[in-house]
Scaffold this motif. Sequence first.
Motif, PDB file in Angstrom:
ATOM      1  N   ARG A  32      12.941  -6.014  54.052  1.00 51.79           N
ATOM      2  CA  ARG A  32      13.904  -4.985  53.626  1.00 51.79           C
ATOM      3  C   ARG A  32      13.666  -4.606  52.175  1.00 51.79           C
ATOM      4  O   ARG A  32      13.748  -3.426  51.808  1.00 51.79           O
ATOM      5  CB  ARG A  32      15.327  -5.514  53.815  1.00 51.79           C
TER       6      ARG A  32
ATOM      7  N   GLN B 296      10.943  -2.094  51.852  1.00 50.98           N
ATOM      8  CA  GLN B 296      11.409  -0.745  52.185  1.00 50.98           C
ATOM      9  C   GLN B 296      12.146  -0.108  51.017  1.00 50.98           C
ATOM     10  O   GLN B 296      12.128   1.120  50.849  1.00 50.98           O
ATOM     11  CB  GLN B 296      12.331  -0.799  53.397  1.00 50.98           C
ATOM     12  N   LEU B 297      12.787  -0.948  50.208  1.00 47.25           N
ATOM     13  CA  LEU B 297      13.577  -0.451  49.073  1.00 47.25           C
ATOM     14  C   LEU B 297      12.792  -0.469  47.765  1.00 47.25           C
ATOM     15  O   LEU B 297      13.354  -0.226  46.701  1.00 47.25           O
ATOM     16  CB  LEU B 297      14.848  -1.297  48.919  1.00 47.25           C
TER      17      LEU B 297
ATOM     18  N   ARG C  70      18.893  -6.620  57.138  1.00 46.86           N
ATOM     19  CA  ARG C  70      18.274  -5.300  57.285  1.00 46.86           C
ATOM     20  C   ARG C  70      19.221  -4.177  56.909  1.00 46.86           C
ATOM     21  O   ARG C  70      18.793  -3.032  56.719  1.00 46.86           O
ATOM     22  CB  ARG C  70      17.793  -5.124  58.724  1.00 46.86           C
TER      23      ARG C  70
END
Length: 757
Positions: free
Chosen positions: A430, A433-434, A754
Motif C-alpha cells: 500500500r 501505491q502511495l 489496503r
Amino acid sequence: MSLSTTAASPESRAHVVLEIEGMTCASCVARVEKRLERLEGVSASVNLATESARVDYPREVDTGALVAAVREAGYDAHVRQHSGRPVPEAHEHGAGHVHDVEDRPGATPLLTRLIVSALLAVPVVVLGMVPAWQFSGWQWVSLVLATPVVLWGGWPFHRATFANARHGAMTMDTLITLGTGAAYLWSVWALVFGTAGHLGMRHEGGLFAPVHDPSSLVYFEVTAAVTVFLLLGRVIEQRSKRRAGAAVRALMELSARDVELQDGRRVPIEQLRVGDAFVVRPGEKVATDGRVVSGRAAVDESMITGEAVPVDVDAGASVTGGTIATDGRLVVEATSIGDGTRLARLARLVEDAQAGKSRVQRLADRISAVFVPVVIALAVVTLLGWLIVGGFSGASIASGFTAAVAVVIIACPCALGLATPIAILVGTGRGAQLGVLITGPEALEAADRIDTVVLDKTGTVTEGAMAVTAVTSVGDADGDDVAHVIGSLEHASEHPLARAVAALAAQPSAVTDFAGRAGLGVTGVVDGHRVFAGRPAFVADTLGAQLDADTLAAVAAAERRGATAVVAGWDDRVRAVIAVADTVRPDSAATVAALEALGLDVVLLTGDNAGAAHAVAEAVGIRRVIAGVLPEGKVAEIDRLHADGRRVAMVGDGINDAAALASADLGIAMGSGTDAAMHASDIAITGQGLAPVLTAIRLSRRTMRIIRGNLFWAFAYNVAALPLAAFGLLNPMIAGAAMAFSSVFVVLNSLRLRTTR
C-alpha cells in the motif's frame, strides 16, 4: 579478568565491522555478543537487522581471532571493508570465511525454494482439506509432492535448527522443524505401517473427540502449508536485510575512477599519492581531497554540504573528493587518499551508525524464547501422561503420540511467523501505491515511537533547484527589458545560477563576445549592448566604481531572504538586482502543520547559511532551526537529540544526509535524493513533495497496530488450543485446520491496511 575498554587509550584500540551470517533471532545476537566478549578487552554490538557486529578491540588482538570466535558460536563471519567488499585476511589464521548456504555460488535462493514449494504444496493442501476431491491412493500422491517441500523447501529452517542444537539453543526454527517433522514422520508411518494407505477416504474422528484409528490419518498438507508460509516470511525478511550494506557502497561509488595528473597522464585513482598534483576540468569530479594550487572554479558541493549554490574556489582553497567543478579548470594537490578522505570518513559514519542501531528484539522471537521449550516439554508430558494413564497399551501409545503430535502442530508458529511479514507485505504494498517505500519491521517500529522529525532543507522542504525569486529594477530600467537582455546573456553560461536567470528570457537573443570569470560573473554583447551580470564585487570591478545605494539595498534585501544576489545591467549601468534561491515545495507548510498536529516536534537542520534557513523555516512554520551544519555535525545534532531522550526521524535527500539518516531512529529519504541517502534510510519517498513523509508515518503506525493485533491473536490461539490438544480433545487434523484458520485471520486482518490513505 577482561581488560577494561575504557581504561585503554584510543591509540591502543581499533574497531571493525563484521558481517555475520546465519543469525535468525534475538538469541543468536546474544550468543554472538557473548562469544566475542570472551576475548580479552573486546566489546561488541551485534545488529540482527543489518546482520553485522561492530567490534571494538585492542590492537594486539588479530581480526582473525574475532572471525574465529563468531564461528565457534555457530555462525560465519568476515570483515567488512568500507567499500562493502570482504577482506580475505582471516585465511592466514585458519578462520576462513564460509558463505551462507543460500548465498553460495550455485546454491538455491530462498525465492526459488518458495516458488517451487508453493507449486508443489497447492495440490497437497487441496487433497488434504477437500474430501470431495480425494481419490483412492491420494495419500501416496501427497507423500510424493510434500516430501521435497518439507525436506528441500524447509532446509533453511532445519539447517538453523541443527546448528542451534549443537550449541544447546532452541529458536522459532526449532519449533518449525519439530512441528513439520513430527507431522511428516507420523504421516509416513501411518501410510506405510498404518491403515492410511489402505483407505480411499480419510477416517475422521469427532471435531473435539479422540481419534479412534490414529494410524489412518496423514498430515502432509500441514507440513507443506507451514513450510510455504514460513518461506514467504523469510523471503520478505531477507529482502529487507540486504539493503543495509548498500549505503556504504553508494557513498564509495561517488569516488572518481581515474585522474589526470598535471603532466597530462591519466592514471587509475589507486595510483594517486599524497602530494601529487592533478587536473580537474569543467564537469569533472574532484578525484580526492586536496588543496587548489592554481585556477578558479565554482564547485558543486551539494552532496557534502547540502547547499544548492556552488562554492567558488581558487588557489589555497580546500576541495573534497567526489565534488564536481561546474566551470573553470583547477590544479589540485592531493592531501588525503583512500580511507583518509572525507568521503571515506562519511562512509564510516554510515557504517558505524548502521551497526550501532538499537538491536531489534522482535516480539515473535521474544515469545519463542520461552514458548518453544515450553511447547516441547508439554508435548513430552502429554505423551508420557497418556502412556501412564493407559498402561502403555497399544491404544494409549497411538493416542498419546497423536495428542503429542497435535500439541506440536497446534503450536507450530505459522500464524506467529506470518503475523509480521504478511502485515509488512500488505503495508509496504500500500505504501508503494502511495509513493512510500518501507524497508521492514525495524522502520515500522521506529515510526511508531518517534516524537521528533528533523527535516533537511535543500531538496526536502525546498525543491532543491535554483530559481529566480525576485527581480528588483534599479533606476528607470524596464522589467521586461531586464528579463530579456540578462536572460539572453546567461543562456551562454553553464553555471547553475546562470541557468536559473536564463529562464527569464523566453526567446533569447544571440550573445557575442561572451567572457566569464569562474564563479564571479559574465559579460557579453546582446542586441548591441555590452551586458554584465554577476556578484556585486565582480560588477563593481567591471564598472570601475562603487555600487549606488539603491543597488546595495536591493542586494542586502535579497541576502536577508537567504537568496543569492546577481547584479546585472548593460552599457555601464546597473539595471537590476536578481534574487536567486531554492524555492519551497508547495506542500511543505501544510505537511509541517500536519506533523505537529500528530504531536511531533519539527526541526529544520541544514548545511545552508542561517539567512536562507530562517527564511525557509518562516515560510513553512518551523520554529526551531539549526543551520550551517556539515555532515559530521548533523550526526552530532541527532545524537544530541537522543541524549535529550528524543526519538528522532530524519528526513533528507543528499549524500550529506546519509550518515544522519542512518544514525536517526528512523531515516526517511526523499525520492529526489541520492542513492546513498536512499540506501541509508529506513523509508524512501518516491512521490512528489513533502506530503508522503506524513503518509509514511501514518501508514507505519497503523501497520504496527495491525502487527500487534496479529501477534496477540496468534499467541492467544496457541494458549487456548494447547490444553485441548494435550487432553486428546483436538485431533491433529483439526489442529492443522485450526492452525490454518489462524493464518487466514492474520492475513485478513493485515488486508485492512489496503484502505490506508
